[in-house]
Design an enzyme around this catalytic site. Structure first.
Site, mmCIF file in Angstrom:
data_model
loop_
_atom_site.group_PDB
_atom_site.id
_atom_site.type_symbol
_atom_site.label_atom_id
_atom_site.label_comp_id
_atom_site.label_asym_id
_atom_site.label_seq_id
_atom_site.Cartn_x
_atom_site.Cartn_y
_atom_site.Cartn_z
ATOM 1 N N GLU A 101 -7.220 2.378 -4.667
ATOM 2 C CA GLU A 101 -8.516 2.988 -4.362
ATOM 3 C C GLU A 101 -8.345 4.439 -3.931
ATOM 4 O OE1 GLU A 101 -11.001 1.236 -1.258
ATOM 5 O OE2 GLU A 101 -12.726 2.359 -2.009
ATOM 6 N N LYS A 230 -6.289 -18.568 4.923
ATOM 7 C CA LYS A 230 -6.707 -17.958 3.654
ATOM 8 C C LYS A 230 -8.104 -18.357 3.220
ATOM 9 C CE LYS A 230 -1.879 -17.537 2.257
ATOM 10 N NZ LYS A 230 -0.815 -17.848 1.335
ATOM 11 N N ASP A 305 1.588 -11.379 3.446
ATOM 12 C CA ASP A 305 0.952 -12.293 2.491
ATOM 13 C C ASP A 305 -0.480 -11.805 2.221
ATOM 14 O OD1 ASP A 305 -0.434 -14.425 1.260
ATOM 15 O OD2 ASP A 305 0.948 -15.894 2.142
ATOM 16 N N HIS A 400 -15.856 10.026 -3.038
ATOM 17 C CA HIS A 400 -15.292 9.165 -4.085
ATOM 18 C C HIS A 400 -15.454 9.784 -5.468
ATOM 19 C CE1 HIS A 400 -13.973 5.490 -1.946
ATOM 20 N NE2 HIS A 400 -14.695 6.064 -0.986
HETATM 21 C C1 LIG Z 1 -12.348 12.172 1.574
HETATM 22 C C2 LIG Z 1 -12.608 12.709 2.956
HETATM 23 C C3 LIG Z 1 -11.420 12.382 3.883
HETATM 24 C C4 LIG Z 1 -12.749 14.216 2.919
HETATM 25 O O1 LIG Z 1 -13.138 14.651 4.199
HETATM 26 P P1 LIG Z 1 -13.126 16.160 4.630
HETATM 27 O O2 LIG Z 1 -13.592 16.215 6.052
HETATM 28 O O3 LIG Z 1 -13.863 16.978 3.614
HETATM 29 O O4 LIG Z 1 -11.607 16.503 4.532
HETATM 30 P P2 LIG Z 1 -10.844 17.835 4.894
HETATM 31 O O5 LIG Z 1 -10.375 18.438 3.612
HETATM 32 O O6 LIG Z 1 -11.648 18.669 5.848
HETATM 33 O O7 LIG Z 1 -9.566 17.260 5.688
HETATM 34 C C5 LIG Z 1 -9.713 16.534 6.903
HETATM 35 C C6 LIG Z 1 -8.525 15.589 7.066
HETATM 36 O O8 LIG Z 1 -8.632 14.530 6.095
HETATM 37 C C7 LIG Z 1 -7.305 14.235 5.587
HETATM 38 N N1 LIG Z 1 -7.293 14.476 4.124
HETATM 39 C C8 LIG Z 1 -8.238 15.105 3.394
HETATM 40 N N2 LIG Z 1 -7.935 15.075 2.077
HETATM 41 C C9 LIG Z 1 -6.780 14.414 1.978
HETATM 42 C C10 LIG Z 1 -5.977 14.065 0.863
HETATM 43 N N3 LIG Z 1 -6.322 14.383 -0.410
HETATM 44 N N4 LIG Z 1 -4.853 13.369 1.105
HETATM 45 C C11 LIG Z 1 -4.494 13.034 2.368
HETATM 46 N N5 LIG Z 1 -5.231 13.359 3.473
HETATM 47 C C12 LIG Z 1 -6.360 14.036 3.269
HETATM 48 C C13 LIG Z 1 -6.335 15.098 6.349
HETATM 49 O O9 LIG Z 1 -5.878 14.381 7.487
HETATM 50 C C14 LIG Z 1 -7.193 16.246 6.788
HETATM 51 O O10 LIG Z 1 -6.759 16.846 7.989
HETATM 52 P P3 LIG Z 1 -5.543 17.922 8.006
HETATM 53 O O11 LIG Z 1 -4.311 17.081 7.858
HETATM 54 O O12 LIG Z 1 -5.769 18.841 6.831
HETATM 55 O O13 LIG Z 1 -5.660 18.544 9.325
HETATM 56 C C15 LIG Z 1 -13.908 12.127 3.579
HETATM 57 O O14 LIG Z 1 -15.045 12.502 2.827
HETATM 58 C C16 LIG Z 1 -13.913 10.620 3.731
HETATM 59 O O15 LIG Z 1 -13.166 10.064 4.546
HETATM 60 N N6 LIG Z 1 -14.809 9.922 3.024
HETATM 61 C C17 LIG Z 1 -14.947 8.470 3.184
HETATM 62 C C18 LIG Z 1 -14.167 7.719 2.134
HETATM 63 C C19 LIG Z 1 -13.867 6.300 2.616
HETATM 64 O O16 LIG Z 1 -13.752 6.001 3.802
HETATM 65 N N7 LIG Z 1 -13.671 5.411 1.710
HETATM 66 C C20 LIG Z 1 -13.292 4.052 2.117
HETATM 67 C C21 LIG Z 1 -13.441 3.133 1.078
HETATM 68 S S1 LIG Z 1 -15.127 2.603 0.979
HETATM 69 C C22 LIG Z 1 -14.981 0.897 0.634
HETATM 70 O O17 LIG Z 1 -14.059 0.511 -0.034
HETATM 71 C C23 LIG Z 1 -15.783 -0.068 1.405
HETATM 72 C C24 LIG Z 1 -17.297 -0.003 1.474
HETATM 73 C C25 LIG Z 1 -17.790 1.444 1.619
HETATM 74 O O18 LIG Z 1 -17.936 -0.647 0.369
HETATM 75 C C26 LIG Z 1 -17.548 -0.826 2.749
HETATM 76 C C27 LIG Z 1 -18.977 -0.749 3.247
HETATM 77 O O19 LIG Z 1 -19.826 -1.566 2.804
HETATM 78 O O20 LIG Z 1 -19.187 0.106 4.123
HETATM 79 N N1 LIG Z 2 4.136 -23.225 3.927
HETATM 80 C C1 LIG Z 2 2.876 -22.847 3.882
HETATM 81 O O1 LIG Z 2 1.955 -23.656 4.015
HETATM 82 C C2 LIG Z 2 2.544 -21.423 3.690
HETATM 83 C C3 LIG Z 2 3.523 -20.501 3.431
HETATM 84 N N2 LIG Z 2 3.199 -19.180 3.287
HETATM 85 C C4 LIG Z 2 4.323 -18.299 3.041
HETATM 86 O O2 LIG Z 2 5.164 -18.410 4.178
HETATM 87 C C5 LIG Z 2 6.002 -17.268 4.235
HETATM 88 C C6 LIG Z 2 6.048 -16.809 5.656
HETATM 89 O O3 LIG Z 2 6.483 -17.876 6.454
HETATM 90 P P1 LIG Z 2 7.439 -17.551 7.670
HETATM 91 O O4 LIG Z 2 7.632 -18.844 8.388
HETATM 92 O O5 LIG Z 2 6.916 -16.388 8.432
HETATM 93 O O6 LIG Z 2 8.739 -16.976 6.988
HETATM 94 P P2 LIG Z 2 10.021 -17.677 6.350
HETATM 95 O O7 LIG Z 2 9.731 -19.003 5.782
HETATM 96 O O8 LIG Z 2 10.615 -16.635 5.480
HETATM 97 O O9 LIG Z 2 10.941 -17.954 7.626
HETATM 98 C C7 LIG Z 2 11.269 -16.984 8.531
HETATM 99 C C8 LIG Z 2 12.434 -17.486 9.358
HETATM 100 O O10 LIG Z 2 13.143 -16.376 9.876
HETATM 101 C C9 LIG Z 2 13.915 -16.810 10.967
HETATM 102 N N3 LIG Z 2 13.964 -15.713 11.948
HETATM 103 C C10 LIG Z 2 15.024 -14.863 12.090
HETATM 104 N N4 LIG Z 2 14.748 -13.955 13.040
HETATM 105 C C11 LIG Z 2 13.512 -14.229 13.513
HETATM 106 C C12 LIG Z 2 12.685 -13.619 14.502
HETATM 107 N N5 LIG Z 2 13.074 -12.543 15.200
HETATM 108 N N6 LIG Z 2 11.460 -14.135 14.721
HETATM 109 C C13 LIG Z 2 11.042 -15.216 14.036
HETATM 110 N N7 LIG Z 2 11.783 -15.842 13.098
HETATM 111 C C14 LIG Z 2 13.014 -15.340 12.821
HETATM 112 C C15 LIG Z 2 13.250 -18.076 11.513
HETATM 113 O O11 LIG Z 2 14.167 -19.135 11.344
HETATM 114 P P3 LIG Z 2 14.173 -20.386 12.357
HETATM 115 O O12 LIG Z 2 12.854 -21.079 12.199
HETATM 116 O O13 LIG Z 2 15.317 -21.200 11.853
HETATM 117 O O14 LIG Z 2 14.351 -19.885 13.748
HETATM 118 C C16 LIG Z 2 12.025 -18.241 10.610
HETATM 119 O O15 LIG Z 2 11.697 -19.571 10.389
HETATM 120 C C17 LIG Z 2 5.397 -16.242 3.314
HETATM 121 O O16 LIG Z 2 6.192 -16.165 2.140
HETATM 122 C C18 LIG Z 2 4.051 -16.816 2.985
HETATM 123 O O17 LIG Z 2 3.590 -16.377 1.741
HETATM 124 C C19 LIG Z 2 1.930 -18.743 3.462
HETATM 125 C C20 LIG Z 2 0.928 -19.617 3.733
HETATM 126 C C21 LIG Z 2 1.144 -21.031 3.802
#
Ligand SMILES: CC(C)(COP(=O)([O-])OP(=O)([O-])OC[C@H]1O[C@@H](n2cnc3c(N)ncnc32)[C@H](O)[C@@H]1OP(=O)([O-])[O-])[C@@H](O)C(=O)NCCC(=O)NCCSC(=O)C[C@@](C)(O)CC(=O)[O-]
Ligand SMILES: NC(=O)C1=CN([C@@H]2O[C@H](COP(=O)(O)OP(=O)(O)OC[C@H]3O[C@@H](n4cnc5c(N)ncnc54)[C@H](OP(=O)(O)O)[C@@H]3O)[C@@H](O)[C@H]2O)C=CC1
Length: 405
Positions: A101, A230, A305, A400
């Site tokens: 996006e 999920k 995940d 956008h």
């Molecule tokens: C696009 C902006 C940021 C412009 O905004 P602006 O104020 O014109 O930007 P600017 O050029 O003045 O720059 C301000 C800062 O933005 C950053 N920035 C600026 N440009 C860049 C770039 N190219 N790459 C990386 N960073 C950038 C950067 O941090 C910069 O600061 P600086 O570092 O220069 O001091 C602004 O208009 C904006 O944030 N718009 C909103 C867009 C948005 O949030 N989209 C989210 C997705 S929407 C969606 O998926 C969900 C939705 C909407 O359906 C959910 C709902 O129902 O609400």
């Molecule tokens: N089975 C299911 O129903 C589901 C599985 N998943 C999947 O499960 C996976 C994640 O499961 P998850 O159990 O997190 O990972 P893993 O199955 O990869 O197991 C992680 C293992 O790491 C070991 N470990 C080593 N260091 C640490 C530490 N510092 N803290 C905790 N554990 C440590 C533990 O072993 P030990 O236990 O021997 O101590 C732990 O069980 C993902 O791939 C996900 O997609 C997602 C949803 C449902």
């Protein structure tokens, strides 16, 4: 791997000698994936050269995928530095995000630069517990009551069984829920740095064996959907699942105008009418603008995940004007993250976790996953601020149009 190895392996599938998913038993994982691509490309008359152009060893992904044909490559960018004063996270963070996006990273980066100018965000993990809730069949409600009472009195026995399967996981609690002749037991675990779904599932199966031995209950399904994994579910939004984490910031009013091209009052009004009233009218579980955008992009980049973005969108955004500035917060009820296990060991994801500074097990165990949750919450806060500002200054569609298409 030679072309003739690949073609020979593919031929054996075509001849019915091997199944598509058995190729790794007869060749190295990269050759197996190439043979599958060869067959798929012929079958579907497609060019899979991009899918096959990946940089890691297929062997490194063996515990993450079956029937591998290649990789889906999503662009990754970075936002930051994001200063977070957390219970576990500390200092400046470069947060890798993967998305398709356009404008998303620009927006989050703008929110982050605003937070940075204001001195940084504060974040805390407030609760932690990964849940698994099996469902049991009992005779009637009287028996359901007996089983529930037994479980409440024997949590320590269940903990011994569950914890015998893991060296890290700890059973925190088991809560019985009854619906007629069904008993659900919601087990909650401290899974330390693992997201914990495999760990919790394996541990719960051991505890279920004890419940079946000691009570008349019969296990029907190890996951009875009251976990709830999920799927959108109020229980996660209310009780939490994984990490419950909050981030906030106070931004001086003049910085809102300088950095976000709007006013504090306009952001508050947009938040109230959109995130609170609009979400209530929609019957939403998440009262936010787009927390899922940051959660999903961080999950993709950092090996989490992806299906658990469902729970990660259970976030409430609050915004208020105070005398000294605009107060904004995001609280995510159920952010399921880990820095070990799952996809975190894949090469690009592991590099991205290194960039963030929280890969592998933390010291103490659990602190790395806490820190990851706190940074994602602070990133979501940045996204909320920037989008609310864009909506209040009527810049959403032009942003956008400029960056996203
Ligand atoms: C696009 C902006 C940021 C412009 O905004 P602006 O104020 O014109 O930007 P600017 O050029 O003045 O720059 C301000 C800062 O933005 C950053 N920035 C600026 N440009 C860049 C770039 N190219 N790459 C990386 N960073 C950038 C950067 O941090 C910069 O600061 P600086 O570092 O220069 O001091 C602004 O208009 C904006 O944030 N718009 C909103 C867009 C948005 O949030 N989209 C989210 C997705 S929407 C969606 O998926 C969900 C939705 C909407 O359906 C959910 C709902 O129902 O609400
Ligand atoms: N089975 C299911 O129903 C589901 C599985 N998943 C999947 O499960 C996976 C994640 O499961 P998850 O159990 O997190 O990972 P893993 O199955 O990869 O197991 C992680 C293992 O790491 C070991 N470990 C080593 N260091 C640490 C530490 N510092 N803290 C905790 N554990 C440590 C533990 O072993 P030990 O236990 O021997 O101590 C732990 O069980 C993902 O791939 C996900 O997609 C997602 C949803 C449902």
């Amino acid at each position: 791997m030679t072309d003739s190895d690949v073609v020979a392996l593919a031929e054996r599938v075509r001849d019915g000698e091997l199944r598509l998913y058995e190729l790794e038993d007869h060749a190295d994982p990269d050759t197996a994936a190439a043979a599958r691509r060869h067959l798929l490309a012929e079958e579907t008359d497609t060019d899979l050269s991009a899918v096959g152009d990946y940089t890691f060893d297929a062997a490194d992904a063996e515990s993450n995928i079956e029937n591998m044909v290649g990789a889906a490559q999503v662009p990754m960018g970075v936002v930051g530095p994001l200063p977070v004063d957390g219970g576990a996270a500390e200092g400046d963070h470069h947060l890798p995000l993967a998305t398709s996006e356009g404008a998303l990273l620009a927006s989050v980066n703008r929110g982050i630069s605003t937070i940075r100018n204001a001195g940084g965000a504060t974040a805390r993990v407030l609760k932690s517990g990964m849940t698994r809730a099996p469902v049991f069949r009992v005779e009637d409600v009287a028996e359901a009551g007996e089983v529930s009472a037994w479980v409440r009195e024997h949590v320590d026995t269940l903990a011994d069984a569950a914890e015998s399967t893991t060296s890290h996981g700890e059973l925190q609690d088991v809560t019985p829920y009854v619906v007629g002749d069904s008993v659900f037991l919601r087990f909650s675990y401290d899974t330390k740095d693992a997201m914990g779904m495999n760990m919790a599932t394996i541990a719960t199966e051991a505890a279920c064996d004890v419940v079946e031995t000691e009570t008349p209950a019969d296990l029907v399904a190890l996951s009875g959907n009251l976990c709830s994994d999920k799927k959108p579910a109020a229980i996660n939004a209310v009780e939490g699942r994984g990490r419950t984490v909050a981030a906030d910031v106070l931004i001086p009013h003049e910085q809102v105008e300088d950095r976000l091209d709007t006013t504090s009052d306009a952001i508050v009004e947009a938040n109230t009418r959109k995130n609170l009233v609009g979400s209530a009218k929609a019957g939403a579980l998440g009262f936010n603008a787009h927390a899922a955008n940051v959660v999903a992009a961080a999950f993709l980049a950092l090996g989490q995940d992806m299906a658990q973005v469902v729970e990660g969108s259970n976030a409430i955004t609050t915004v208020d004007t105070r005398e000294d500035g605009l107060y904004a917060s995001v609280t995510i009820a159920s952010l399921e993250v880990g820095t070990v296990g799952g996809g975190t060991g894949l090469p690009t994801q592991s590099e991205a976790l290194d960039v963030l500074g929280y890969s592998g097990g933390g010291d103490p165990a659990g602190s790395n996953a806490d820190a990851l949750a706190e940074v994602i919450a602070a990133g979501a806060l940045a996204g909320e601020l920037s989008l609310l500002a864009a909506l209040s200054s009527r810049h959403l569609s032009s942003a956008h149009a400029d960056l996203g298409r």
